[in-house]
Design an enzyme around this catalytic site. Structure first.
Site, PDB file in Angstrom:
ATOM      1  N   HIS A   1       0.772  -1.204   0.119  1.00  0.00           N
ATOM      2  CA  HIS A   1       0.013  -0.010  -0.071  1.00  0.00           C
ATOM      3  C   HIS A   1       0.768   1.185  -0.144  1.00  0.00           C
ATOM      4  CE1 HIS A   1      -2.972   2.930   1.070  1.00  0.00           C
ATOM      5  NE2 HIS A   1      -2.432   3.085   1.961  1.00  0.00           N
TER       6      HIS A   1
ATOM      7  N   HIS B   1       3.920   7.013   5.507  1.00  0.00           N
ATOM      8  CA  HIS B   1       2.577   7.918   5.856  1.00  0.00           C
ATOM      9  C   HIS B   1       1.521   6.923   7.106  1.00  0.00           C
ATOM     10  CE1 HIS B   1       0.318   5.304   3.005  1.00  0.00           C
ATOM     11  NE2 HIS B   1      -0.577   5.701   3.688  1.00  0.00           N
TER      12      HIS B   1
ATOM     13  N   GLU C   1       1.052   5.979  12.833  1.00  0.00           N
ATOM     14  CA  GLU C   1      -0.267   5.546  13.209  1.00  0.00           C
ATOM     15  C   GLU C   1      -0.497   4.005  13.659  1.00  0.00           C
ATOM     16  OE1 GLU C   1      -4.800   5.124  11.423  1.00  0.00           O
ATOM     17  OE2 GLU C   1      -3.175   5.809  10.328  1.00  0.00           O
ATOM     18  N   ASP C   2       0.510   3.310  12.810  1.00  0.00           N
ATOM     19  CA  ASP C   2       0.174   1.416  12.906  1.00  0.00           C
ATOM     20  C   ASP C   2       1.411   0.919  13.542  1.00  0.00           C
ATOM     21  OD1 ASP C   2      -2.110   2.114  11.379  1.00  0.00           O
ATOM     22  OD2 ASP C   2      -1.478   1.464   9.582  1.00  0.00           O
TER      23      ASP C   2
ATOM     24  N   ASP D   1      -3.539   8.814  -1.030  1.00  0.00           N
ATOM     25  CA  ASP D   1      -3.703   7.446  -0.203  1.00  0.00           C
ATOM     26  C   ASP D   1      -5.182   7.049  -0.361  1.00  0.00           C
ATOM     27  OD1 ASP D   1      -3.574   5.439   2.284  1.00  0.00           O
ATOM     28  OD2 ASP D   1      -4.899   7.090   3.280  1.00  0.00           O
TER      29      ASP D   1
ATOM     30  N   ASP E   1     -22.428  14.103 -25.563  1.00  0.00           N
ATOM     31  CA  ASP E   1     -20.760  14.568 -25.491  1.00  0.00           C
ATOM     32  C   ASP E   1     -20.220  13.385 -24.613  1.00  0.00           C
ATOM     33  OD1 ASP E   1     -22.505  15.606 -23.458  1.00  0.00           O
ATOM     34  OD2 ASP E   1     -21.098  17.424 -23.108  1.00  0.00           O
TER      35      ASP E   1
END
Length: 737
Positions: free
Chosen positions: A61, A86, A90-91, A152, A272
């Protein structure tokens, strides 16, 4: 896992890392390459024991997010490294302090912003306005936080199949509600379209699959048409010695679906469905000249629609987007949109704000647009006087998507405003003090009121007075978030001062009634009078909206918990007790909601287990839709007091007896007896109740609006099919909510 499987996964991780750097490696210096490698090594180590819902290693990821950042958005090494890491704070066990020590303050700040957003998203509530406001505040710290978060979300949407259905619906709805508009405002039009399409895949799967199938079936026809169109103008472009390429691109599934629904047309009637893009090579000096030369060549061959000319080269969009759009009549009577832009313009159109900053050093014209918008966002977000945060979201989203008009100051400066903006919006766009003291405006030399709606090209002069001050009805005149927030800030400042006077008056009146004006009494009064805050209560006492008789009535009825519960039952959930009286007979098998008695999906609350005939109310939960509670539920008071905005009036009904109101819109060619034929069909054959009917005719074309009551959607479909067969009717659809 076996040793062989581990070896295969490690090889795949290495392959994906090489693929990440494939398109950007040649543009990176040695320090950049080392930074990205260190970030990758740390991410692999931090996530080594984690798996995604699909069963894949979690590191796939962040690598995918970093690749979107590198290839599709075009950001540099700092952003790529932040994207790789990123989720680390947090994890995993790594802290923000670790990030700063290893990678410096800049990357740590971006990761901190991303972590805050993730925490908000993981809370057991939807992205409510206050959280959304905090999310956007990261934009004022570093715009890369928002760009990495968009990347993300894009990868999460691309891999959403692995999630359970309720999660798919929540994430898809959140995406189209928040992240697609943000991508749009960042100039990431391709990403915005993909986010909308992927959201539609989960929110309206049947529509998505149907349009996708039809686009695939018609792909060869579109390809041949685009090639034929391109061949017809290539020779002329070659004669001029231009370097160019011509591309054809389908409209997004979401865009086609929206047109089908809003215009009430079928897939084949959306004319269109694709656009043709001419991208030419040019230096900055000759860009505009060549664009108009190509325009002249195209319109020499194909007849243009003058009303569809869009010149975003002379006046770029606030996102920095530049392009010349024309719509011409192609072969077989088909309208074709042609977009003309340079390679530089195309890169900005494809990669948005990232490309904009790439060109910032050389070109000073367009970068002020994006920087100005970010400054406005920061000013709105940091306004501490915003109280109605739900309205804040609506206003902000409106300003993300709305189309612009361009008006001039008396000195000839060009100001961009959303379509529908008034003279008062213009005044606040110039300066807060000018807005606060605005009396009126001269538009093109003629005097107009504050509410006058401006048009592109207007020249506006604001008339001010030092004795003027903002008024409540000004909020009805403005559309921009800036103007609304400034007016509310001024009104709130005045209201706070008035509320202090009202508080003193209320305290005296309560003492006279032998009540103490403590926190509990004030809170009970706020609930009793359905006020939002104690400040509103004090202000309405001062203005007389809450009279002496009202305060006395509160004193008499506020005799402890019993009185409060009685008020809650009889007043807070519905208008009166009588609203909940059930019919004396019939099968009570359905709950309807609101004054309009809408049929909505719901579940019965386990805490009180309502049964048919009970007096009930609906409560809108975060993830589980509407829960129906008994009016006497032990949780009723807490829900009403703390979450009144999520409470809905509800009652049991007999589903076989209920009817639903809807409006049918009819268009067609006018003729004698047409209205009679339509009303005859409705009156004689379909057994429906017409509530109102309105027809108008102009130049032989009629427009009709009919309000009817029908039993269900099948009944409505039958009505519309019969009306469609009436001679002269060319278009019929249901008015969308």
């Amino acid at each position: 896992m076996t040793e062989e499987q581990i070896k295969e996964e490690n090889a795949e991780i290495a392959r994906r890392y090489r693929d990440l750097l494939l398109n950007t490696y040649r543009n990176l210096n040695e320090d950049d390459k080392k930074l990205i490698r260190r970030a990758f090594d740390l991410a692999v180590d931090a996530h080594q024991h984690q798996r995604r819902k699909s069963g894949e290693p979690y590191i796939y990821h962040p690598i995918a997010v970093a690749k979107i950042i590198a290839d599709e958005i075009g950001l540099g090494a700092t952003s790529i490294a932040a994207a790789l890491m990123h989720d680390v704070v947090e994890d995993t066990e790594y802290t923000l302090e670790d990030m700063e020590a290893m990678f410096g303050k800049k990357i740590a700040k971006i990761i901190d912003g991303l972590t805050k957003i993730s925490v908000l998203n993981n809370q057991e509530l939807s992205i409510q306005s206050e959280n959304f406001r905090k999310l956007l505040l990261t934009l004022s710290e570093d715009v890369r936080v928002i760009l990495v978060k968009i990347a993300d979300r894009l990868h999460n949407m691309r891999t959403l199949d692995a999630m359970p259905q309720h999660k798919q619906l929540k994430i898809a709805s959140e995406t189209v509600f928040i992240y697609a508009p943000l991508a749009h405002r960042m100039g990431l039009y391709n990403i915005k379209s993909e986010l909308e399409d992927l959201s539609l895949k989960y929110t309206q799967p049947e529509n998505y699959a149907d349009i996708k199938k039809k686009l695939k079936e018609s792909a060869e026809d579109r390809k041949r048409y685009i090639q034929k169109f391109s061949d017809s103008i290539s020779d002329r472009l070659d004669e001029e010695g231009l370097e160019y390429q011509i591309k054809g691109r389908s409209k997004s599934i979401h865009s086609i679906n929206r047109k089908m629904q809003t215009q009430g047309v079928s897939f084949d009637q959306v004319y269109d469905k694709f656009a043709i893009r001419i991208i030419y090579r040019s230096d900055k000096k000759n860009e505009k000249f060549i664009a108009w030369k190509i325009y002249s060549i195209v319109t020499d061959i194909y007849k243009p629609n003058p009303s569809r000319l869009r010149d975003w080269i002379t006046q770029p969009k606030p996102t920095g987007y530049e392009s010349l759009h024309i719509t011409v009549m192609g072969d077989d009577g088909k309208w074709v949109e042609v977009q003309i832009r340079s390679e530089r313009m195309d890169e900005i159109a494809e990669k948005g704000i990232a490309a904009h900053y790439k060109y910032k050093e050389n070109y000073k014209v367009e970068d002020s647009k994006v920087d100005e918008w970010i400054s406005q966002v920061r000013e709105i977000l940091e306004n501490q006087d915003i109280q109605d945060t739900t309205e804040f979201i609506d206003n902000f989203k409106l300003n993300l998507y709305t189309k612009e008009i361009y008006v001039f100051t008396p000195m000839g400066e060009l100001i961009s405003l959303p379509r529908g903006a008034s003279s008062l919006d213009f005044a606040y766009a110039i300066h807060t003090n000018i807005g606060d003291t605005c009396l009126g405006a001269k538009v093109n030399g003629k005097l107009y009121p504050l509410s006058h709606e401006l048009r592109s090209g207007d020249q506006v002069e604001i008339i001010t007075s030092k004795n003027q001050q903002p008024k409540l009805d000004w909020l009805d005149y403005v559309t921009t978030s800036r103007a609304k927030s400034k007016i509310k800030a001024a009104l709130n400042a005045e209201k706070r001062q008035s509320a202090e006077e009202g508080k003193e008056i209320l305290e005296r009146k309560l003492r006279h009634l032998r009540l103490t004006a403590n926190e509990k009494t004030i809170n009970n009064m706020v609930s009793f009078f359905n006020e939002r805050t104690s400040q509103d209560l004090f202000y309405h006492v001062l203005t007389g909206k809450i009279s002496n008789a009202d305060i006395k009535r509160f004193a008499e009825k506020n005799s402890g918990v019993v009185g409060f519960i009685n008020r809650f039952r009889s007043k807070s959930i519905g208008k009166s007790k009588e609203d909940y009286v059930m019919p004396p007979s019939g099968k009570l098998d359905l709950i309807v909601f609101g004054d309009e008695e809408k049929k909505l999906d719901y579940t019965l609350a386990n805490c009180c287990n309502p049964i048919p005939g009970d007096k009930v109310f609906g409560f809108v939960t975060v993830n589980r839709g509407i829960k129906v509670h008994k009016l006497t539920c032990p949780n009723a008071i807490e829900l009403q007091v703390n979450y009144a905005y999520r409470v809905q009036k509800a009652k049991w009904v007999d589903s076989s007896q209920i009817t639903f109101r809807t409006e049918i819109i009819i268009k067609g060619i006018d003729r004698m007896g047409l209205v009679k034929d339509i009303t005859d069909v409705l009156s004689n054959n379909l057994n429906i109740d017409m509530k109102s009917i309105n027809f108008s005719s102009e130049d032989g074309i009629f427009n009709g609006n009919i309000l009817v009551s029908v039993a269900n959607k099948s009944h409505l479909d039958s009505v519309m099919q019969r009306l469609k067969n009436v001679e002269g009717v060319t278009k019929i659809n249901r008015k969308q909510d």
